[in-house]
Design a protein around this motif. Sequence first.
Motif, PDB file in Angstrom:
ATOM      1  N   ASP A 100     -10.260   7.431   4.079  1.00  0.00           N
ATOM      2  CA  ASP A 100     -10.959   6.550   5.521  1.00  0.00           C
ATOM      3  C   ASP A 100      -9.829   5.199   5.698  1.00  0.00           C
ATOM      4  N   LYS A 101      -8.566   5.258   5.194  1.00  0.00           N
ATOM      5  CA  LYS A 101      -7.754   4.005   5.213  1.00  0.00           C
ATOM      6  C   LYS A 101      -8.163   2.715   5.072  1.00  0.00           C
ATOM      7  N   SER A 102      -9.170   2.543   4.246  1.00  0.00           N
ATOM      8  CA  SER A 102      -9.662   1.274   4.099  1.00  0.00           C
ATOM      9  C   SER A 102      -9.276   0.453   2.806  1.00  0.00           C
ATOM     10  N   SER A 103      -8.467   1.174   1.918  1.00  0.00           N
ATOM     11  CA  SER A 103      -7.826   0.677   1.056  1.00  0.00           C
ATOM     12  C   SER A 103      -6.463   1.277   0.708  1.00  0.00           C
ATOM     13  N   ILE A 104      -5.620   0.645  -0.113  1.00  0.00           N
ATOM     14  CA  ILE A 104      -4.545   0.966  -0.710  1.00  0.00           C
ATOM     15  C   ILE A 104      -4.672   0.586  -2.310  1.00  0.00           C
ATOM     16  N   LYS A 105      -4.199   1.680  -3.118  1.00  0.00           N
ATOM     17  CA  LYS A 105      -4.064   1.318  -4.472  1.00  0.00           C
ATOM     18  C   LYS A 105      -2.482   1.937  -5.131  1.00  0.00           C
ATOM     19  N   GLY A 106      -2.075   1.156  -5.687  1.00  0.00           N
ATOM     20  CA  GLY A 106      -0.781   1.688  -6.220  1.00  0.00           C
ATOM     21  C   GLY A 106       0.064   0.501  -7.053  1.00  0.00           C
ATOM     22  N   ASN A 107       1.281   0.703  -7.157  1.00  0.00           N
ATOM     23  CA  ASN A 107       2.166  -0.158  -7.994  1.00  0.00           C
ATOM     24  C   ASN A 107       3.531  -0.365  -7.328  1.00  0.00           C
ATOM     25  N   TRP A 108       4.165  -1.541  -7.608  1.00  0.00           N
ATOM     26  CA  TRP A 108       5.453  -1.662  -6.959  1.00  0.00           C
ATOM     27  C   TRP A 108       6.235  -1.895  -8.464  1.00  0.00           C
ATOM     28  N   TYR A 109       7.544  -1.143  -8.256  1.00  0.00           N
ATOM     29  CA  TYR A 109       8.534  -1.172  -9.543  1.00  0.00           C
ATOM     30  C   TYR A 109       9.490  -1.843  -9.000  1.00  0.00           C
ATOM     31  N   SER A 110      10.313  -2.896  -9.979  1.00  0.00           N
ATOM     32  CA  SER A 110      11.388  -3.743  -9.545  1.00  0.00           C
ATOM     33  C   SER A 110      12.838  -2.619  -9.888  1.00  0.00           C
ATOM     34  N   ASN A 111      13.530  -2.797  -8.779  1.00  0.00           N
ATOM     35  CA  ASN A 111      14.942  -2.161  -9.050  1.00  0.00           C
ATOM     36  C   ASN A 111      15.645  -2.961 -10.317  1.00  0.00           C
ATOM     37  N   ARG A 112      15.505  -3.852 -10.587  1.00  0.00           N
ATOM     38  CA  ARG A 112      16.189  -4.739 -11.808  1.00  0.00           C
ATOM     39  C   ARG A 112      15.081  -4.947 -12.852  1.00  0.00           C
ATOM     40  N   LYS A 113      15.474  -4.858 -14.181  1.00  0.00           N
ATOM     41  CA  LYS A 113      14.854  -4.892 -15.314  1.00  0.00           C
ATOM     42  C   LYS A 113      15.002  -6.149 -16.019  1.00  0.00           C
ATOM     43  N   ASP A 114      15.913  -6.924 -15.332  1.00  0.00           N
ATOM     44  CA  ASP A 114      16.168  -8.258 -16.029  1.00  0.00           C
ATOM     45  C   ASP A 114      15.360  -9.471 -15.191  1.00  0.00           C
ATOM     46  N   LEU A 115      14.439  -9.065 -14.451  1.00  0.00           N
ATOM     47  CA  LEU A 115      13.657 -10.159 -13.810  1.00  0.00           C
ATOM     48  C   LEU A 115      12.368 -10.398 -14.659  1.00  0.00           C
ATOM     49  N   PRO A 116      11.708 -11.355 -14.567  1.00  0.00           N
ATOM     50  CA  PRO A 116      10.479 -11.602 -15.278  1.00  0.00           C
ATOM     51  C   PRO A 116       9.275 -10.818 -15.135  1.00  0.00           C
ATOM     52  N   VAL A 117       9.059 -10.294 -14.062  1.00  0.00           N
ATOM     53  CA  VAL A 117       8.194  -9.421 -13.523  1.00  0.00           C
ATOM     54  C   VAL A 117       8.738  -7.842 -13.239  1.00  0.00           C
ATOM     55  N   ILE A 118       8.604  -6.947 -14.081  1.00  0.00           N
ATOM     56  CA  ILE A 118       9.144  -5.723 -13.815  1.00  0.00           C
ATOM     57  C   ILE A 118       8.309  -4.551 -12.878  1.00  0.00           C
ATOM     58  N   SER A 119       7.150  -4.957 -12.939  1.00  0.00           N
ATOM     59  CA  SER A 119       6.211  -4.068 -12.036  1.00  0.00           C
ATOM     60  C   SER A 119       5.016  -5.125 -11.496  1.00  0.00           C
ATOM     61  N   ARG A 120       4.391  -4.566 -10.425  1.00  0.00           N
ATOM     62  CA  ARG A 120       3.131  -5.298 -10.337  1.00  0.00           C
ATOM     63  C   ARG A 120       1.812  -4.280  -9.688  1.00  0.00           C
ATOM     64  N   LYS A 121       0.619  -4.273  -9.749  1.00  0.00           N
ATOM     65  CA  LYS A 121      -0.099  -3.686  -9.399  1.00  0.00           C
ATOM     66  C   LYS A 121      -0.852  -4.090  -8.037  1.00  0.00           C
ATOM     67  N   PHE A 122      -1.598  -3.347  -7.499  1.00  0.00           N
ATOM     68  CA  PHE A 122      -2.414  -3.753  -6.247  1.00  0.00           C
ATOM     69  C   PHE A 122      -3.599  -2.860  -5.898  1.00  0.00           C
ATOM     70  N   ASP A 123      -4.611  -3.351  -5.318  1.00  0.00           N
ATOM     71  CA  ASP A 123      -5.622  -2.495  -4.957  1.00  0.00           C
ATOM     72  C   ASP A 123      -6.358  -3.406  -3.693  1.00  0.00           C
ATOM     73  N   ILE A 124      -5.485  -3.116  -2.537  1.00  0.00           N
ATOM     74  CA  ILE A 124      -5.847  -4.047  -1.254  1.00  0.00           C
ATOM     75  C   ILE A 124      -6.584  -3.361  -0.506  1.00  0.00           C
ATOM     76  N   LYS A 125      -7.289  -4.405   0.264  1.00  0.00           N
ATOM     77  CA  LYS A 125      -8.098  -3.788   1.578  1.00  0.00           C
ATOM     78  C   LYS A 125      -7.294  -3.849   2.991  1.00  0.00           C
ATOM     79  N   LYS A 126      -8.095  -2.801   3.821  1.00  0.00           N
ATOM     80  CA  LYS A 126      -7.323  -2.911   5.056  1.00  0.00           C
ATOM     81  C   LYS A 126      -7.855  -4.269   5.922  1.00  0.00           C
TER      82      LYS A 126
END
Length: 310
Positions: free
Chosen positions: A136-162
Amino acid sequence: MKKLGLVMLSLILLTSCKKDKVNQLETNDQEEVYAEESDLGIISDFDKKYGLWSGDFEADVVNHENSGVYSSLNIFTIVVQSIKGKKVEGYSVSAGNVRPFIGEVVETTAAGQYIVVKEPGDHKYDGVFKFTISPDKSSIKGNWYSNRKDLPVISRKFDIKKKDFNYDPTVMLKPYIEEVDGYEEESTMVDWINDREKIIKYDGGEYVTSVNRAASEEIYRINASTKKLSEKELKNLHKLDLEIIRNTIYARHGYTFANRGARQFFNYVDWYIPLYNNVENELTDVEKSNIKLIKRLEKYAEDYYQQYGR
């Protein structure tokens, strides 16, 4: 104050406690900042052909061996501008960065459209998004993965609303209402990022502690978007009050704050949707006048520091 303190606790400090450079747009002089060009070209103005989703962007996998300072929680936005066949185009907005992406619908199931898109790769914080848009397009759930592995945060997660973004000059910051020992109590806005050391002396010695700036209740009362303010109304405010009142103007316009010190006050605000890294042309004459006055007063304003637990 305790709830806000817990939110601020999510700002993790690792080995090296580096301070952000002050973002000119958020403090003194207006500076135009545009999204970097890439092979996708310059990002077009936001449109609602497909959808906009916004919410928490949480650190998921952290590189603890990397020294640095990062926010484990930001508010971010995904804008999908078009889905044509399998091709997906849009952009993400987070912590001052507006980044285009392109990719495809990998599969469509009962759970929704599973999409993989890539940012251009010419920016330090570019990466790959893998997410599912609900049927129903009401939400998006997933992950973001950094191209670089030398950064403090390598991946983030989200479950966001329209969401829908509409500029509203009347929206205001509101205090948290906390229940403490059976009693309701209003929280205080505290700047957890820009603390300073204070020497406490006592009989027999002294110790060093951290103190933080605190805002007054005026930030919940004064609206710099709806009327022209006078020097008399503002001259006795703390410097932090002035900063927050001014930055709230930008927040109403969907400005994405690069500076952590400014960003911390809007991470919990339900009406705040980061969308743009430049809103100068959107400011009203009233807002421009108030910004000019507030900046002048900030140069001479003092701050109220106190020791806070968190």
